[in-house]
Design a protein around this motif. Sequence first.
Motif, PDB file in Angstrom:
ATOM      1  N   SER A 269       0.851  -1.193   0.000  1.00  0.00           N
ATOM      2  CA  SER A 269       0.000   0.000   0.000  1.00  0.00           C
ATOM      3  C   SER A 269       0.884   1.239   0.000  1.00  0.00           C
ATOM      4  CB  SER A 269      -0.919   0.002   1.218  1.00  0.00           C
ATOM      5  OG  SER A 269      -0.156  -0.090   2.399  1.00  0.00           O
ATOM      6  N   TRP A 270       0.299   2.339  -0.483  1.00  0.00           N
ATOM      7  CA  TRP A 270       1.060   3.589  -0.506  1.00  0.00           C
ATOM      8  C   TRP A 270       1.524   3.941   0.889  1.00  0.00           C
ATOM      9  CZ3 TRP A 270      -2.736   7.186  -3.642  1.00  0.00           C
ATOM     10  CH2 TRP A 270      -2.753   6.764  -4.976  1.00  0.00           C
ATOM     11  N   ASP A 271       2.732   4.429   0.962  1.00  0.00           N
ATOM     12  CA  ASP A 271       3.216   5.010   2.205  1.00  0.00           C
ATOM     13  C   ASP A 271       3.353   6.502   1.943  1.00  0.00           C
ATOM     14  OD1 ASP A 271       4.131   5.325   4.738  1.00  0.00           O
ATOM     15  OD2 ASP A 271       5.802   3.925   4.573  1.00  0.00           O
ATOM     16  N   SER A 272       3.579   7.267   2.983  1.00  0.00           N
ATOM     17  CA  SER A 272       3.756   8.697   2.793  1.00  0.00           C
ATOM     18  C   SER A 272       4.764   9.205   3.802  1.00  0.00           C
ATOM     19  CB  SER A 272       2.415   9.407   2.985  1.00  0.00           C
ATOM     20  OG  SER A 272       2.647  10.793   3.162  1.00  0.00           O
ATOM     21  N   CYS A 273       5.731   9.959   3.326  1.00  0.00           N
ATOM     22  CA  CYS A 273       6.734  10.510   4.242  1.00  0.00           C
ATOM     23  C   CYS A 273       6.105  11.474   5.228  1.00  0.00           C
ATOM     24  CB  CYS A 273       7.854  11.192   3.466  1.00  0.00           C
ATOM     25  SG  CYS A 273       7.277  12.422   2.294  1.00  0.00           S
ATOM     26  N   MET A 274       4.840  11.851   4.987  1.00  0.00           N
ATOM     27  CA  MET A 274       4.189  12.785   5.890  1.00  0.00           C
ATOM     28  C   MET A 274       3.623  12.092   7.135  1.00  0.00           C
ATOM     29  SD  MET A 274       4.354  15.867   4.613  1.00  0.00           S
ATOM     30  CE  MET A 274       6.042  15.422   4.361  1.00  0.00           C
ATOM     31  N   SER A 275       3.529  10.752   7.082  1.00  0.00           N
ATOM     32  CA  SER A 275       2.925  10.028   8.195  1.00  0.00           C
ATOM     33  C   SER A 275       3.972   9.676   9.248  1.00  0.00           C
ATOM     34  CB  SER A 275       2.280   8.751   7.643  1.00  0.00           C
ATOM     35  OG  SER A 275       2.405   7.701   8.560  1.00  0.00           O
ATOM     36  N   TRP A 276       3.601   9.702  10.517  1.00  0.00           N
ATOM     37  CA  TRP A 276       4.599   9.447  11.562  1.00  0.00           C
ATOM     38  C   TRP A 276       5.058   7.993  11.545  1.00  0.00           C
ATOM     39  CZ3 TRP A 276       4.013   5.914  15.487  1.00  0.00           C
ATOM     40  CH2 TRP A 276       2.723   5.448  15.725  1.00  0.00           C
ATOM     41  N   LEU A 277       4.290   7.116  10.890  1.00  0.00           N
ATOM     42  CA  LEU A 277       4.706   5.712  10.820  1.00  0.00           C
ATOM     43  C   LEU A 277       5.802   5.489   9.777  1.00  0.00           C
ATOM     44  CD1 LEU A 277       1.369   3.708  11.064  1.00  0.00           C
ATOM     45  CD2 LEU A 277       3.298   3.620  12.642  1.00  0.00           C
ATOM     46  N   GLY A 284      10.409   0.510  17.666  1.00  0.00           N
ATOM     47  CA  GLY A 284       9.694   1.687  18.128  1.00  0.00           C
ATOM     48  C   GLY A 284      10.475   2.960  17.837  1.00  0.00           C
ATOM     49  N   HIS A 285      11.740   2.784  17.445  1.00  0.00           N
ATOM     50  CA  HIS A 285      12.552   3.958  17.134  1.00  0.00           C
ATOM     51  C   HIS A 285      12.243   4.462  15.727  1.00  0.00           C
ATOM     52  CE1 HIS A 285      15.988   6.622  16.784  1.00  0.00           C
ATOM     53  NE2 HIS A 285      16.344   6.004  15.678  1.00  0.00           N
ATOM     54  N   SER A 290      10.313  13.905  14.020  1.00  0.00           N
ATOM     55  CA  SER A 290       9.157  14.807  14.016  1.00  0.00           C
ATOM     56  C   SER A 290       8.794  15.191  12.581  1.00  0.00           C
ATOM     57  CB  SER A 290       9.463  16.074  14.817  1.00  0.00           C
ATOM     58  OG  SER A 290      10.299  16.929  14.056  1.00  0.00           O
ATOM     59  N   GLN A 291       7.731  15.971  12.479  1.00  0.00           N
ATOM     60  CA  GLN A 291       7.257  16.384  11.158  1.00  0.00           C
ATOM     61  C   GLN A 291       8.328  17.201  10.440  1.00  0.00           C
ATOM     62  OE1 GLN A 291       4.678  14.840  10.499  1.00  0.00           O
ATOM     63  NE2 GLN A 291       4.136  15.621   8.489  1.00  0.00           N
ATOM     64  N   LYS A 292       9.202  17.818  11.194  1.00  0.00           N
ATOM     65  CA  LYS A 292      10.286  18.588  10.574  1.00  0.00           C
ATOM     66  C   LYS A 292      11.146  17.691   9.692  1.00  0.00           C
ATOM     67  CE  LYS A 292      14.704  20.441  11.967  1.00  0.00           C
ATOM     68  NZ  LYS A 292      15.523  20.900  13.087  1.00  0.00           N
ATOM     69  N   GLU A 293      11.578  16.564  10.250  1.00  0.00           N
ATOM     70  CA  GLU A 293      12.437  15.654   9.487  1.00  0.00           C
ATOM     71  C   GLU A 293      11.667  15.044   8.324  1.00  0.00           C
ATOM     72  OE1 GLU A 293      12.187  15.539  12.809  1.00  0.00           O
ATOM     73  OE2 GLU A 293      14.174  16.298  13.349  1.00  0.00           O
ATOM     74  N   ARG A 294      10.364  14.834   8.530  1.00  0.00           N
ATOM     75  CA  ARG A 294       9.572  14.231   7.456  1.00  0.00           C
ATOM     76  C   ARG A 294       9.395  15.211   6.296  1.00  0.00           C
ATOM     77  NH1 ARG A 294       7.647  11.287  12.098  1.00  0.00           N
ATOM     78  NH2 ARG A 294       6.216  12.852  12.878  1.00  0.00           N
TER      79      ARG A 294
END
Lengths: 341, 334
Positions: A269-277, A284-285, A290-294
Amino acid sequence: MEKKVIKKDALAGIVKKLAGQMPVYAPVQDQDNVLFKILEQGMEPMLDFGNTRNAPKNCFFPQAETMLKYFRTERGRELAGVVEGAPEAVLFGVRPCDARSFILLDYVFDDPKYKDTYYMERRRKTAIVTLACVHPPSTTCFCTSVGGHPMSSEGADIVLADLGDRYLAESLTDKGAAILKKFGDLANADDAALAKKKELSEKSEKEIKSIIPGNDIKPWLDANFDNPFWDTIHKSCLACGTCTYLCPTCHCFDITDEVKRDGGRRIRSWDSCMSWLFTQETSGHNPRTSQKERWRQRLLHKFRYFVDNYHAIACVGCGRCVQYCPVNIDIRKIVTDISKL
Amino acid sequence: MSIEKRLQEKAVELLSEKKVDVVVGYEAGTLPYQAAPCFIENPDDEGRLVLNPFCSVNLAKYVHDILMAHKASQKRMKPEQRTKKVVGVVARGCTTRSLVIHLQERQYERDQIFIIGVPCRGYVSKKKLAAAAGGKEITACAIINDRLSFTTPDGTKEIPLESVLAESCLSCRYNNPVISDVMVGDPAPPMKPDSEYADVDAFEAMSGEERWNYFAEEMKKCIRCYACRNTCPSCYCKVCFVEQSQPRWVGVSVDESDTQAFQIMRLFHMAGRCVDCGSCVDVCPMGVDLRKFLKKLDKDGYNLFAHRAGEKMEQQPPLSVHSMDDKDEFIYEP
Ligand code: SF4
Ligand code: SF4
Ligand code: SF4
Ligand code: SF4
């Protein structure tokens, strides 16, 4: 290759007739949105629509697809691969920016070392019919700033140009020539038609309103991974991924197993660099904390890493992310701001 | 002096006197019909602040984000090194109600926020505006008093502002702040709260099957981008159940039942906690009618518990408190 002309009012009929013979994806009105869908009986293809809401990448790279299935049987585990043969198909009415996106996606999915059979099967069997932009459909279009052109034929098997009173249809590949034959008996294009196209092409290029320094920021990006500028773009981002899902060039995906009792399936499925996952590890690391790095990843992937790997910017300037970001984060502004640093 | 100017002056004052570390407000967008959230830390940037009917999303979400990130950053510090962060926020009625909910739910302390209250006459729904423009691109847009004019390739048109205001705003009961540290601007005239449940009443009149079909049809549009959840000030769980993988509650593909499960869970989690700011509806890329279901929960909250979300500090959300005379017949007689 072939150059033909089509009467203005004949095109819709040709497309619908073709849809009776093979799957034809075309822009159609679907409730509030215009989307690429397989034309079915009674559906009207839209012949002069700007950019559809969803990018046509869905046709080759769907949002979710089953890669394989597995079962537990008395003899142990059994696998069933599910790459089905794709039918010959036509993707009609693609804008030049979106057609170019397929060349960029091919770099990734048709790499000399790694061939993505799922994508390739559909891509190989589908002819792309581009509808050149004789007028840029919107003020947010910026194809010329990232290597494209409103009348470009890159990525197309057939290019159609609306000359006002008729369409000029040019086939560019064997696949395109075969489909053009199916359009029926068409008159050959005269010199006047070709001259008219050239004139329209120059005019259309001048009508592009958004010009950004897309090619100039690479050196800054190379040198400024830790610049404080990266603190300034992500704060209002909702991490919805609208920008990446609608983007014709975004191609990150994730692989998940869904297991129910004695069987399961492996889904891409599509992933997105905008998602925290995104890039979350099993421990868990997450190296992107954060959204900054994404957000930095999104920009660097498009304007730096892709350029390093494939010598092209991974943005075709369609403007979808600009128009549909719910909080108005505008990639044109970010690129322009960077160029001033 | 215009309200925008007064707002900018207030921001300079708060930032230069170090009463706040950041002011969360709105700035002009890059498209003619948009304003974007902005974060002002330097008093010299105050000129960016705008206030107009294009300011749509509820800013309380960002207040929560900033304060939680700060809290996390303080965890590993020695007590004497810890700092306090104060967030100033430009807040209209619904935003202040969301802040009240945060305070009631003990997300942060009252002295960590500075509420710059502003009156509100409603914001423009981008979807209604797009429909008014017949889907054509809007290249210019202006509001003069109660009229809105916009330009498309077909020409310029003027329409009543009210015709494109968000549904939430048209029937808003609290368009002026319910709490504030300072008010900028005079209170706005009331909207039309008496009609707030008109849509829900019509929905309730339908049969169970019709209602389910309506829900199922709406949910088919949803692409599970979670913009609705992410913009919602009341949706602040650290890890939402939809993204948990041990166990996995909701599948990753585009299965209808997975989408329904997400939405049902989110909706019920909003009982007594939705302020009807309309942000989820505003940011949804697919135009899903979330408001009908949220409003139904709101109506039940009012009818059963005389509760309106975030209206008063002292009135706790109905699902967080128990009282012996709570109504319970509906549990047995649905
Ligand atoms: S980054 Fe934005 S403008 Fe560029 S191709 Fe993707 S959606 Fe289009
Ligand atoms: S569309 Fe906008 S809000 Fe959504 S993830 Fe992209 S940048 Fe963030
Ligand atoms: S819901 Fe009320 S307070 Fe909130 S934006 Fe609309 S009118 Fe203003
Ligand atoms: S914003 Fe809309 S499409 Fe996205 S998850 Fe929410 S309801 Fe679904």
